[in-house]
Design a protein around this motif. Sequence first.
Motif, PDB file in Angstrom:
ATOM      1  N   CYS A  85       0.724  -1.091   0.049  1.00 18.87           N
ATOM      2  CA  CYS A  85      -0.070   0.093   0.020  1.00 18.87           C
ATOM      3  C   CYS A  85       0.846   1.174   0.202  1.00 18.87           C
ATOM      4  O   CYS A  85       0.600   1.852  -0.733  1.00 18.87           O
ATOM      5  N   LEU A  90     -10.947   4.181  -6.015  1.00 17.95           N
ATOM      6  CA  LEU A  90     -12.248   3.567  -4.631  1.00 17.95           C
ATOM      7  C   LEU A  90     -11.467   2.066  -4.427  1.00 17.95           C
ATOM      8  O   LEU A  90     -11.466   1.742  -3.278  1.00 17.95           O
ATOM      9  N   GLU A  91     -11.250   1.257  -5.529  1.00 17.19           N
ATOM     10  CA  GLU A  91     -11.593  -0.111  -4.774  1.00 17.19           C
ATOM     11  C   GLU A  91      -9.980  -0.110  -3.749  1.00 17.19           C
ATOM     12  O   GLU A  91     -10.096  -1.287  -3.092  1.00 17.19           O
ATOM     13  N   ARG A 122      -8.771   2.121  -1.551  1.00 13.76           N
ATOM     14  CA  ARG A 122      -8.873   2.744  -1.011  1.00 13.76           C
ATOM     15  C   ARG A 122      -9.346   1.919   0.789  1.00 13.76           C
ATOM     16  O   ARG A 122      -9.559   2.110   1.424  1.00 13.76           O
ATOM     17  N   THR A 123     -10.154   0.701  -0.407  1.00 11.16           N
ATOM     18  CA  THR A 123     -10.723  -0.077   0.908  1.00 11.16           C
ATOM     19  C   THR A 123     -10.020  -1.143   1.977  1.00 11.16           C
ATOM     20  O   THR A 123      -9.773  -1.055   2.911  1.00 11.16           O
ATOM     21  N   ARG A 124      -8.634  -0.855   1.404  1.00 11.32           N
ATOM     22  CA  ARG A 124      -7.581  -1.376   1.737  1.00 11.32           C
ATOM     23  C   ARG A 124      -6.409  -0.978   2.269  1.00 11.32           C
ATOM     24  O   ARG A 124      -5.109  -1.301   2.546  1.00 11.32           O
ATOM     25  N   CYS A 125      -6.792   0.081   1.548  1.00 10.38           N
ATOM     26  CA  CYS A 125      -5.072   0.994   1.651  1.00 10.38           C
ATOM     27  C   CYS A 125      -5.701   1.950   2.658  1.00 10.38           C
ATOM     28  O   CYS A 125      -5.815   3.320   1.450  1.00 10.38           O
ATOM     29  N   PRO A 126      -6.595   2.439   3.291  1.00 15.06           N
ATOM     30  CA  PRO A 126      -6.373   3.635   4.376  1.00 15.06           C
ATOM     31  C   PRO A 126      -5.638   5.143   4.008  1.00 15.06           C
ATOM     32  O   PRO A 126      -4.064   4.591   4.037  1.00 15.06           O
ATOM     33  N   ASN A 137      -0.617  -3.677   3.732  1.00 14.87           N
ATOM     34  CA  ASN A 137      -1.088  -4.124   3.011  1.00 14.87           C
ATOM     35  C   ASN A 137      -0.668  -4.746   1.562  1.00 14.87           C
ATOM     36  O   ASN A 137      -0.134  -3.514   0.937  1.00 14.87           O
TER      37      ASN A 137
END
Length: 332
Positions: free
Chosen positions: A204, A230-231, A233-237, A244
């Motif tokens: 990430c 957008l996808e 961002r769900t696992r890369c804040p 990650n």
Amino acid sequence: MGQLKSYMIIFALLASATLCFSHKTHSGFLYPQFYDHSCPRAQEIVNSVVAKAVFEEPRMAASLVRLLFHDCFVQGCDASLLLDNHGTIISEKLSKPNKNSVRGFEVLDEIKVRLEEACPLTVSCADIVALAARDSTVLAGGPYWEVPLGRRDSLRASLIGSNNNIPAPNLTFPQILGKFNAVGLDLIDLVALSGAHTIGNARCTSFKQRLYNQNKNRKPDLSLNQAYALELRTRCPPSGGDNNLFFLDISTPFKFDNSYYRNILAFNGLLNSDEVLLTQNHASMQLVKQYAENNELFFQHFANSMIKMGNISPLTGNQGEIRKVCRRVNHY
């Protein structure tokens, strides 16, 4: 006279064929048959260990290919990356591009143990890295090439070189090309070798800056498909989650093919260094389009560029040494 002329032509063709697989260095030649007499099973041993490792963990193929990149860009292809901290040696594994990132050293350790049993102090760690990268590529479905051999191992590492010479994922196209040019690689090599991102993962932290406008003067990254962003961002804040893992190729993440380039054309290249191949240079953009349309051309260029990269400043002849253990020099 006619028969003599025929012999001369045949001899010239044979000499030419030999030179096609030989690469002159500053102190000798690298050639695929280097271990044919001194360690005839060398390539077989490397392949068997790599095949086992990739079967157990498919991601390992990309990791072993990446080790060759990160070794050759620092001091040349001399296995300096494999050295651990010891005495005056500060390991390149601690550099920013490598820390918590490069992996696969245990596979190389196993290969070295097997080779030392078969042929003590004969096959260099630098050649092991080059062979493992080729075998990993083939096992993932990529092209085969004859690996020129005869490298020797470095007696030192360069943490500074590792921090400065390895291209970072957030650089501009001219900056990345400059890093390639500095080691004798050109624009075609840059675009073709970037195709190694058709397999493997990125953390990430490697692309987070593309997802968030963390600087008020920074415009959103429009070279990234916003649905894909957008996808991600769900696992890369915005904070945390730096380690990650995400596939570099969202289409066929474990298959070595040209889908990486098709992803770039759809603005689905994960790293900034992927998308700049399309957006910041016309010649590289044309190559991206050609490789996206022609898998065979990509394979051909990738194999040629891997041979060329593997020939960056190797140690040969009496330079360096043949390490008994890849993680340390022999006199320790």
